[in-house]
Write a protein that holds these residues in place. Structure first.
Motif, short mmCIF file in Angstrom:
data_model
loop_
_atom_site.label_atom_id
_atom_site.label_comp_id
_atom_site.label_asym_id
_atom_site.label_seq_id
_atom_site.Cartn_x
_atom_site.Cartn_y
_atom_site.Cartn_z
N ILE A 39 29.60 48.28 37.28
CA ILE A 39 30.25 48.05 38.57
C ILE A 39 31.76 47.87 38.37
CG2 ILE A 39 30.38 46.49 40.56
CD1 ILE A 39 27.36 45.91 40.04
N LYS A 40 32.14 47.08 37.37
CA LYS A 40 33.56 46.87 37.09
C LYS A 40 34.25 48.16 36.69
CE LYS A 40 33.35 42.04 35.70
NZ LYS A 40 33.46 41.10 34.59
N SER A 41 33.58 48.96 35.88
CA SER A 41 34.20 50.21 35.41
C SER A 41 34.47 51.17 36.56
CB SER A 41 33.35 50.88 34.35
OG SER A 41 32.17 51.42 34.91
N ALA A 42 33.70 51.06 37.63
CA ALA A 42 33.86 51.95 38.78
C ALA A 42 34.74 51.36 39.87
CB ALA A 42 32.49 52.29 39.36
N HIS A 43 34.62 50.06 40.11
CA HIS A 43 35.21 49.49 41.32
C HIS A 43 36.25 48.40 41.10
CE1 HIS A 43 32.43 51.77 43.75
NE2 HIS A 43 31.41 51.29 43.07
N ASP A 44 36.52 48.01 39.85
CA ASP A 44 37.52 46.98 39.63
C ASP A 44 38.88 47.49 40.10
OD1 ASP A 44 38.31 44.47 38.94
OD2 ASP A 44 38.21 44.78 36.78
N VAL A 45 39.70 46.60 40.63
CA VAL A 45 41.01 47.03 41.13
C VAL A 45 41.92 47.42 39.97
CG1 VAL A 45 40.91 45.66 43.24
CG2 VAL A 45 41.94 44.68 41.19
N ILE A 46 42.85 48.29 40.29
CA ILE A 46 43.90 48.69 39.36
C ILE A 46 45.18 48.03 39.87
CG2 ILE A 46 45.23 50.62 38.44
CD1 ILE A 46 42.75 52.40 39.20
N LYS A 47 45.77 47.17 39.08
CA LYS A 47 47.03 46.53 39.47
C LYS A 47 48.16 47.49 39.18
CE LYS A 47 45.36 41.91 38.48
NZ LYS A 47 45.57 40.68 37.71
N HIS A 48 49.16 47.51 40.07
CA HIS A 48 50.30 48.39 39.87
C HIS A 48 51.55 47.77 40.48
CE1 HIS A 48 50.90 49.87 43.99
NE2 HIS A 48 49.60 49.67 44.12
N LYS A 49 52.70 48.33 40.10
CA LYS A 49 53.99 47.92 40.67
C LYS A 49 54.76 49.16 41.12
CE LYS A 49 54.27 43.73 37.99
NZ LYS A 49 54.96 42.93 37.00
N SER A 50 54.02 50.19 41.50
CA SER A 50 54.62 51.47 41.89
C SER A 50 54.79 51.54 43.40
CB SER A 50 53.73 52.62 41.43
OG SER A 50 53.51 52.57 40.03
N GLN A 101 49.97 46.28 45.78
CA GLN A 101 49.56 45.62 44.54
C GLN A 101 48.41 46.30 43.82
OE1 GLN A 101 48.80 41.52 45.82
NE2 GLN A 101 49.61 40.93 43.83
N TYR A 102 47.45 46.81 44.58
CA TYR A 102 46.18 47.25 44.00
C TYR A 102 45.78 48.66 44.45
CZ TYR A 102 45.47 42.19 43.35
OH TYR A 102 45.60 40.88 43.00
N ILE A 103 44.93 49.25 43.62
CA ILE A 103 44.22 50.49 43.96
C ILE A 103 42.75 50.19 43.71
CG2 ILE A 103 43.86 52.93 43.41
CD1 ILE A 103 46.70 52.85 42.09
N GLN A 104 41.89 50.64 44.61
CA GLN A 104 40.46 50.42 44.40
C GLN A 104 39.66 51.63 44.86
OE1 GLN A 104 38.48 47.16 46.51
NE2 GLN A 104 37.37 46.73 44.62
N LEU A 105 38.70 52.03 44.02
CA LEU A 105 37.79 53.12 44.34
C LEU A 105 36.56 52.53 45.01
CD1 LEU A 105 39.63 54.17 42.03
CD2 LEU A 105 37.71 55.56 41.30
N LYS A 106 36.18 53.14 46.13
CA LYS A 106 35.02 52.65 46.88
C LYS A 106 34.06 53.79 47.18
CE LYS A 106 37.13 48.62 48.92
NZ LYS A 106 37.28 47.84 50.14
#
Length: 149
Positions: A39-50, A101-106
């Motif tokens: 679940i984490k490998s698919a849906h954990d958020v990606i933090k970014h500063k872009s 702040q974040y990117i998330q795949l759903k």
């Protein structure tokens, strides 16, 4: 077949109109689910500063360079992209949400294989195939790699 396609398009339209605030993944242990690591490998958020433009570009670039499947852009809106991948006659829709702040795949929807048997706000706790989590992990990794360049 046309009726099924119209139904899928209608479901996607309904789900696109609602978007929850993105926050770090908190796996609900009360759910019937697969292993947390999948679940984490698919849906954990990606933090970014872009910037939003850089994030959108990174997602689209990653869709083209993901190692397992090639993703097709289905919809593009404010703070989200809908990507589709076709695999073994199955169609899978993924909503990639992003903010400052974040990117998330759903998980959004699927036709044939890879249907989510326990979908809670786009987090697929139980998919018909563990390959789903692998393909999502590959896209997530490709986004992270693109952002780091």
């Amino acid at each position: 077949m046309k009726m099924v396609n119209l139904f899928i398009i209608a479901l996607i339209g309904l789900s696109l109109s609602t978007q929850a605030e993105i926050s770090p993944l908190n796996i609900d242990q009360s759910q019937k689910k697969t292993k947390d690591k999948y679940i984490k490998s698919a849906h954990d958020v990606i933090k970014h500063k872009s910037s939003q433009e850089e994030v959108r570009f990174a997602i689209l670039s990653a869709a083209l360079t993901s190692k397992s499947v090639k993703w097709i852009l289905e919809d593009d809106g404010d703070n989200f992209l809908v990507l589709r991948w076709d695999h073994s006659e199955a169609v899978i829709y993924t909503k990639v949400e992003f903010d400052e702040q974040y990117i998330q795949l759903k998980y959004l929807d699927a036709y044939d294989d890879y249907q989510c048997k326990n979908n809670v706000d786009g987090i697929c706790y139980k998919n018909e195939s563990r390959k789903y989590y692998g393909h999502m992990k590959d896209l997530r990794s490709a986004i992270i790699n693109t952002l780091s360049h």
